[in-house]
Scaffold this motif. Structure first.
Motif, PDB file in Angstrom:
ATOM      1  N   ALA A  63       0.718  -1.144   0.061  1.00 20.55           N
ATOM      2  CA  ALA A  63      -0.080   0.005   0.012  1.00 20.55           C
ATOM      3  C   ALA A  63       0.873   1.280   0.094  1.00 20.55           C
ATOM      4  CB  ALA A  63      -0.982  -0.183   1.316  1.00 20.55           C
ATOM      5  N   ALA A  64       1.949   1.224   0.609  1.00 23.56           N
ATOM      6  CA  ALA A  64       2.798   2.586   0.873  1.00 23.56           C
ATOM      7  C   ALA A  64       3.255   2.560  -0.542  1.00 23.56           C
ATOM      8  CB  ALA A  64       4.119   2.187   2.032  1.00 23.56           C
ATOM      9  N   GLY A  81       3.754   6.344  -4.697  1.00 23.15           N
ATOM     10  CA  GLY A  81       3.855   6.262  -6.284  1.00 23.15           C
ATOM     11  C   GLY A  81       3.039   7.438  -6.889  1.00 23.15           C
ATOM     12  N   LEU A  82       1.633   7.414  -6.218  1.00 21.24           N
ATOM     13  CA  LEU A  82       0.806   8.419  -6.856  1.00 21.24           C
ATOM     14  C   LEU A  82       0.940   9.923  -6.273  1.00 21.24           C
ATOM     15  CD1 LEU A  82      -2.436   6.171  -6.063  1.00 21.24           C
ATOM     16  CD2 LEU A  82      -1.161   6.711  -8.109  1.00 21.24           C
ATOM     17  N   VAL A  89      17.039   8.720  -6.874  1.00 21.37           N
ATOM     18  CA  VAL A  89      16.585   9.850  -6.469  1.00 21.37           C
ATOM     19  C   VAL A  89      14.992  10.060  -6.654  1.00 21.37           C
ATOM     20  CG1 VAL A  89      18.630  10.787  -5.998  1.00 21.37           C
ATOM     21  CG2 VAL A  89      17.270  11.260  -8.089  1.00 21.37           C
ATOM     22  N   HIS A  90      14.540   9.139  -7.580  1.00 20.11           N
ATOM     23  CA  HIS A  90      13.107   9.419  -8.010  1.00 20.11           C
ATOM     24  C   HIS A  90      12.269   8.461  -7.276  1.00 20.11           C
ATOM     25  CE1 HIS A  90      14.245  12.228 -10.992  1.00 20.11           C
ATOM     26  NE2 HIS A  90      15.329  11.707 -11.585  1.00 20.11           N
ATOM     27  N   ARG A  93       9.248  10.873  -2.229  1.00 24.17           N
ATOM     28  CA  ARG A  93       8.516  11.989  -2.336  1.00 24.17           C
ATOM     29  C   ARG A  93       7.783  12.443  -0.981  1.00 24.17           C
ATOM     30  NH1 ARG A  93       5.540   9.715  -7.697  1.00 24.17           N
ATOM     31  NH2 ARG A  93       7.361   8.994  -8.764  1.00 24.17           N
ATOM     32  N   ARG A  94       7.294  11.724  -0.218  1.00 24.29           N
ATOM     33  CA  ARG A  94       6.537  12.093   0.701  1.00 24.29           C
ATOM     34  C   ARG A  94       7.373  12.420   2.043  1.00 24.29           C
ATOM     35  NH1 ARG A  94       1.501  10.689   1.733  1.00 24.29           N
ATOM     36  NH2 ARG A  94       1.541   9.170   0.097  1.00 24.29           N
ATOM     37  N   ALA A  95       8.669  11.979   2.005  1.00 21.59           N
ATOM     38  CA  ALA A  95       9.611  12.472   2.966  1.00 21.59           C
ATOM     39  C   ALA A  95      10.041  13.967   2.731  1.00 21.59           C
ATOM     40  CB  ALA A  95      10.679  11.453   3.100  1.00 21.59           C
TER      41      ALA A  95
END
Length: 350
Positions: free
Chosen positions: A39-40, A45-46, A94-95, A100-102
């Motif tokens: 789920a994470a 990813g979204l 890095v992608h 992203r959330r962090a």
């Protein structure tokens, strides 16, 4: 309001090895760990990335592993005097979505972020990296002009990136204030044996796909000791390490690599404050691979271990309490940022 925040915290299981039940999770717990991990992966990813990134580039001129060019993404926060360097996991870059959330959370808390790619992870890779290669990161801390702008520098590593961060914490690098290691292996042989089991096939194939892509890109830029077609046939992480890391860096065999580079053997030497976060439900780095963590006498006082109540691999529970008091909101990155900020001032650069 502070008391209300505290009331809704999900406390960590503890700051030491988990209870026996967590070391031998039952089937529902294992299933929850798989669900949380997947789920994470999907939700991260979204998530959209911040639009404020600046390309980062740094050339490592020497060292024991030779020169290399590191690339990354830099997210400056106006007025910030704190920089968090994020390190991706094995097969990532890095992608990778979990960063992203962090990045969004830490920038919202007033910190700047540098997502640093380890050697081999850029779009034009020149070389491999391995689980104990901390010298590149040390060179960035020492010599990069962007990093030098900040009064406090932290490193947050995910999975294998956290393993590298722990090596850095043991190396007594000036200007490094603290590190956080999230769901990171400590004993590489046990971690690889777990990942090479048939039950871990989904996760192993995902990691190997990223590693194979990296290796093919490297082979287009420099001679490699083993052809990409042969490496592509490796179906286990041990086979991958034998064909690539062992030959590139001169280890005798995978066992020599794992024994010499495992961060678990240096926990007593850590001089920089380090927070190790784990989930007893982690399907990729389960408690069974961390058995040596129970040797309290071998851990430095700088090391703090927290077992989350829930989550999975690089998958936090919705709320987390590291025992920092009711004034700190119980979202995971609020807790992590507060812990980082409470560590002593780092050693000045000489």
């Amino acid at each position: 309001m502070a008391q209300q925040n505290a009331a809704y915290c999900t406390p960590a299981i503890g700051l030491d090895p988990p209870p026996a039940a967590a070391r031998r999770p039952d089937s529902p717990s294992l299933l929850r760990g798989h669900v949380a991990t997947i789920a994470a992966f999907v939700t991260n990813g979204l998530a959209s990335d911040l639009p404020s990134s600046v390309p980062f580039r740094f050339h490592v001129s020497g060292g024991s592993c030779g020169p290399a060019t590191l690339t990354g993404l830099y997210f400056p926060t106006p007025g910030s005097r704190e920089l968090v360097i994020l390190l991706h996991g094995m097969g990532g870059n890095v992608h990778s979505a979990y960063q992203r959330r962090a990045t969004s959370a830490l920038c919202a808390l007033g910190m700047s972020v540098l997502r640093l790619g380890q050697r081999g992870s850029s779009r034009d890779p020149e070389d491999l990296h391995h689980a104990g290669l901390w010298e590149d990161l040390a060179a960035v801390l020492r010599d990069d002009a962007t990093v030098a702008r900040y009064e406090r520098v932290y490193v947050v590593g995910f999975s294998m990136g956290g393993h590298v961060a722990l090596h850095l914490a043991a190396a007594r690098r000036p200007r490094l204030a603290a590190v956080v290691s999230i769901c990171s292996p400590l004993y590489l042989d046990g971690a690889v044996r777990h990942m090479d089991r048939p039950e871990s096939a989904v996760y192993r194939r995902h990691v190997l796909a990223g590693l194979r892509h990296m290796y093919r890109d490297i082979a287009r830029r420099r001679p490699v000791p083993v052809s990409p077609s042969e490496v592509d046939r490796a179906e286990t992480l041990r086979a991958w390490d034998h064909l690539t890391v062992v030959r590139r860096f001169g280890f005798r065999d995978p066992t020599d690599y794992y024994e010499s580079q495992s961060a678990g053997r240096i926990l007593g030497a850590l001089a920089t404050p380090a927070l190790l976060l784990y989930s007893p439900q982690d399907p990729m780095v389960p408690p069974s691979t961390l058995a040596g963590l129970e040797a309290h006498e071998r851990r430095s006082p700088a090391v703090r271990v927290a077992w989350m109540d829930g989550g999975g691999h690089i998958a936090f529970p919705r709320r987390l309490d590291l025992g920092l008091g009711p004034a700190v909101p119980c979202t995971p990155y609020e807790q992590i940022a507060a812990w980082l900020r409470r560590q002593p001032a780092p050693e000045a650069a000489s």
